[in-house]
Write a protein that holds these residues in place. Structure first.
Motif, short mmCIF file in Angstrom:
data_model
loop_
_atom_site.label_atom_id
_atom_site.label_comp_id
_atom_site.label_asym_id
_atom_site.label_seq_id
_atom_site.Cartn_x
_atom_site.Cartn_y
_atom_site.Cartn_z
N HIS A 58 0.92 -1.13 -0.18
CA HIS A 58 -0.21 -0.07 0.01
C HIS A 58 0.76 1.37 0.03
CE1 HIS A 58 -3.56 -2.36 0.50
NE2 HIS A 58 -2.93 -3.12 1.46
N ILE A 59 0.80 1.99 -0.89
CA ILE A 59 1.53 3.32 -1.09
C ILE A 59 1.19 4.44 -0.36
CG2 ILE A 59 2.63 4.73 -2.89
CD1 ILE A 59 3.35 1.63 -3.09
N LYS A 60 2.10 5.08 0.15
CA LYS A 60 1.77 6.40 0.71
C LYS A 60 2.77 7.47 0.14
CE LYS A 60 1.20 4.17 5.19
NZ LYS A 60 1.69 3.90 6.62
N SER A 61 2.30 8.87 0.51
CA SER A 61 2.99 9.73 -0.01
C SER A 61 4.68 9.94 0.14
CB SER A 61 2.32 11.25 0.45
OG SER A 61 2.64 11.34 1.72
N THR A 62 5.04 9.13 1.25
CA THR A 62 6.18 9.02 1.67
C THR A 62 7.11 7.76 1.30
OG1 THR A 62 5.72 7.94 3.77
CG2 THR A 62 5.97 10.65 3.76
N LEU A 113 -0.03 -6.71 -5.16
CA LEU A 113 -0.92 -5.59 -5.20
C LEU A 113 0.10 -4.45 -4.95
CD1 LEU A 113 -3.68 -3.89 -5.80
CD2 LEU A 113 -3.76 -4.60 -3.25
N ILE A 114 0.13 -3.55 -5.71
CA ILE A 114 0.69 -2.08 -5.62
C ILE A 114 -0.39 -1.16 -5.69
CG2 ILE A 114 2.46 -0.41 -6.36
CD1 ILE A 114 3.97 -2.57 -7.85
N ASP A 115 -0.94 -0.88 -4.59
CA ASP A 115 -1.98 -0.20 -4.19
C ASP A 115 -1.83 1.31 -4.29
OD1 ASP A 115 -4.95 -0.13 -4.07
OD2 ASP A 115 -4.78 -0.18 -1.88
N GLU A 116 -2.52 2.18 -5.01
CA GLU A 116 -2.66 3.44 -5.21
C GLU A 116 -1.33 4.30 -5.37
OE1 GLU A 116 -4.56 4.88 -1.35
OE2 GLU A 116 -6.64 4.73 -2.51
N ILE A 117 -0.91 3.76 -6.61
CA ILE A 117 0.81 4.26 -6.95
C ILE A 117 0.64 5.84 -7.27
CG2 ILE A 117 0.35 3.73 -9.44
CD1 ILE A 117 3.12 2.85 -9.69
N ASP A 118 -0.35 6.45 -7.42
CA ASP A 118 -0.66 7.85 -7.73
C ASP A 118 -0.24 8.70 -6.46
OD1 ASP A 118 -2.92 6.59 -7.11
OD2 ASP A 118 -3.86 8.57 -7.87
N LYS A 119 -0.30 7.87 -5.27
CA LYS A 119 0.10 8.70 -4.04
C LYS A 119 1.47 9.10 -3.97
CE LYS A 119 -3.74 7.35 -1.05
NZ LYS A 119 -4.08 6.80 0.31
N ASN A 150 9.22 -17.30 -9.99
CA ASN A 150 7.89 -17.69 -10.68
C ASN A 150 7.46 -16.26 -10.91
OD1 ASN A 150 7.87 -20.66 -10.67
ND2 ASN A 150 7.99 -20.10 -8.29
N ARG A 151 7.27 -15.74 -12.21
CA ARG A 151 6.96 -14.38 -12.31
C ARG A 151 5.55 -13.94 -11.75
NH1 ARG A 151 8.67 -11.09 -16.54
NH2 ARG A 151 7.65 -9.28 -17.01
N PRO A 152 5.48 -13.17 -10.94
CA PRO A 152 4.22 -12.84 -10.11
C PRO A 152 2.86 -12.06 -11.25
CG PRO A 152 5.60 -11.28 -9.41
CD PRO A 152 6.44 -12.34 -10.28
N LEU A 153 1.70 -11.92 -10.88
CA LEU A 153 0.83 -11.25 -11.65
C LEU A 153 0.96 -9.70 -10.85
CD1 LEU A 153 -1.19 -10.16 -13.61
CD2 LEU A 153 -2.89 -11.63 -12.18
N VAL A 154 1.44 -8.67 -11.32
CA VAL A 154 1.30 -7.44 -10.61
C VAL A 154 0.08 -6.73 -11.03
CG1 VAL A 154 2.71 -5.44 -10.29
CG2 VAL A 154 3.76 -7.43 -10.82
N ILE A 155 -0.73 -6.28 -10.06
CA ILE A 155 -1.79 -5.37 -9.95
C ILE A 155 -1.65 -4.23 -9.58
CG2 ILE A 155 -4.42 -5.30 -9.60
CD1 ILE A 155 -4.56 -8.40 -9.82
N ILE A 156 -1.88 -3.07 -10.15
CA ILE A 156 -1.42 -1.61 -9.72
C ILE A 156 -2.65 -0.80 -9.89
CG2 ILE A 156 0.02 0.23 -10.14
CD1 ILE A 156 2.07 -1.68 -11.84
N THR A 157 -2.96 -0.18 -8.71
CA THR A 157 -4.28 0.60 -9.07
C THR A 157 -3.70 2.17 -8.77
OG1 THR A 157 -4.50 0.68 -6.53
CG2 THR A 157 -5.40 -1.16 -7.60
N SER A 158 -4.69 3.09 -9.32
CA SER A 158 -4.29 4.33 -9.24
C SER A 158 -5.81 5.03 -9.40
CB SER A 158 -3.60 4.77 -10.59
OG SER A 158 -3.58 6.13 -10.80
N ASN A 159 -5.86 6.00 -8.50
CA ASN A 159 -7.14 6.86 -8.40
C ASN A 159 -7.08 8.08 -9.52
OD1 ASN A 159 -8.53 5.47 -6.53
ND2 ASN A 159 -7.39 6.29 -4.90
N ASN A 160 -5.99 8.42 -10.31
CA ASN A 160 -5.70 9.17 -11.10
C ASN A 160 -5.24 10.74 -10.67
OD1 ASN A 160 -5.58 8.85 -13.96
ND2 ASN A 160 -7.90 9.27 -14.29
N GLU A 161 -4.66 10.59 -9.38
CA GLU A 161 -4.34 11.75 -8.88
C GLU A 161 -3.06 12.51 -9.49
OE1 GLU A 161 -4.02 11.36 -4.56
OE2 GLU A 161 -5.90 10.55 -4.22
#
Length: 281
Positions: A58-62, A113-119, A150-161
């Protein structure tokens, strides 16, 4: 294995295509959409449907990209050396593995899961380009190269910020989750509340989409907020007549705190109700 949704997650045909395309291409899946449209939940459901482990970052601004690889704890090593601890002689004792390291070395291909990368900072996606593309990185303190077994499936989310760099976008399969129409939303409600009255769903959806269509809302209510609102309506045993009413004096829906999440939107609907009352005198 093909992803076709689960018994607790309604996936539209285009979303199924996106997930399965990312699996086939071995590319990260970049998911965008309004907050509350199920982007993060998607990773959980794909993991459940495919029987794979889920690793969440889970990605934060820092947050820095390096933290996803590993962090070298030089402070702890210095302290231990002052205390004469024998483990200071092996630098590996001070390497803290990140989520990408865990995903790359997992015995079975996981979902990452790389969550909210745009933060994060604008350079964050660029700093992960090589690692996500080659599925490997170097640990400079030990001279190791960590490669994906074993190559993981990477799912990245973004709220378009923030806009993401073109070089990063080129390496992803992209999908935008559109806000569900009434039929899809009815299916989602049925999954969460199988015993709910059809008339309650119909009238609640009419009111919900009326609120979303009000121009100028700072934050339109989302799917997750609709589900919370429906749960409250059932708990309070709200009369259907209250939802059916189109009385301009009652423009704000009952229990609106589940739908409207800032005072500007509440005040705007109150002003609209006041103006409608004046026009109907």
């Amino acid at each position: 294995m093909k992803f076709t949704g689960t018994d607790t997650y309604v996936a539209t045909p285009d979303l199924m295509v996106a997930v399965n395309a990312a699996i086939a291409l071995e590319r990260p899946l970049l998911i965008k959409g309004e907050p509350g449209t199920g982007k993060t939940v998607l990773a959980h459901e794909v993991a459940k449907a495919t029987g794979k482990d889920l690793l969440e970052w889970h990605i934060k601004s820092t947050t820095k990209a390096q933290q996803g690889l590993y962090e070298y704890d030089a402070v702890s090593r210095l302290r231990d050396s002052q205390l004469g601890d024998e483990k200071v002689h092996d630098i590996r004792n001070y390497i803290n593995k990140g989520k990408l390291w865990e995903a790359f070395t997992a015995d079975v291909s996981p979902i990452l899961l790389i969550d909210e990368i745009d933060k994060a900072d604008i350079e964050f996606p660029n700093d992960l380009l090589q690692e996500l593309d080659r599925m490997e990185f170097n640990v400079y303190e030990t001279g190791e190269t960590i490669r994906a077994v074993n190559r993981p499936l990477v799912i990245i989310t973004s709220n378009n910020e923030k806009d993401l760099p073109d070089a990063f976008l080129r390496r992803c399969f992209f999908h935008y989750i559109k806000f569900p129409d009434k039929d899809t939303m009815s299916d989602i409600i049925d999954v969460h509340f199988p015993d709910i009255q059809n008339i309650l769903v119909r009238e609640a959806l009419n009111l919900f989409y009326d609120v979303r269509d009000v121009p100028g809302l700072k934050k339109k209510p989302s799917t997750s907020e609709l589900l919370d609102w429906l749960k409250l309506l059932m708990i309070e045993d709200m009369p259907i007549e209250v939802l059916k009413s189109r009385d301009p004096k009652k423009l704000i829906p009952p229990l609106h705190g589940a739908l409207l999440k800032n005072e500007q939107d509440v005040h705007m609907l109150e002003r609209l109700a006041f103006m409608n009352r004046r026009e109907n005198r």
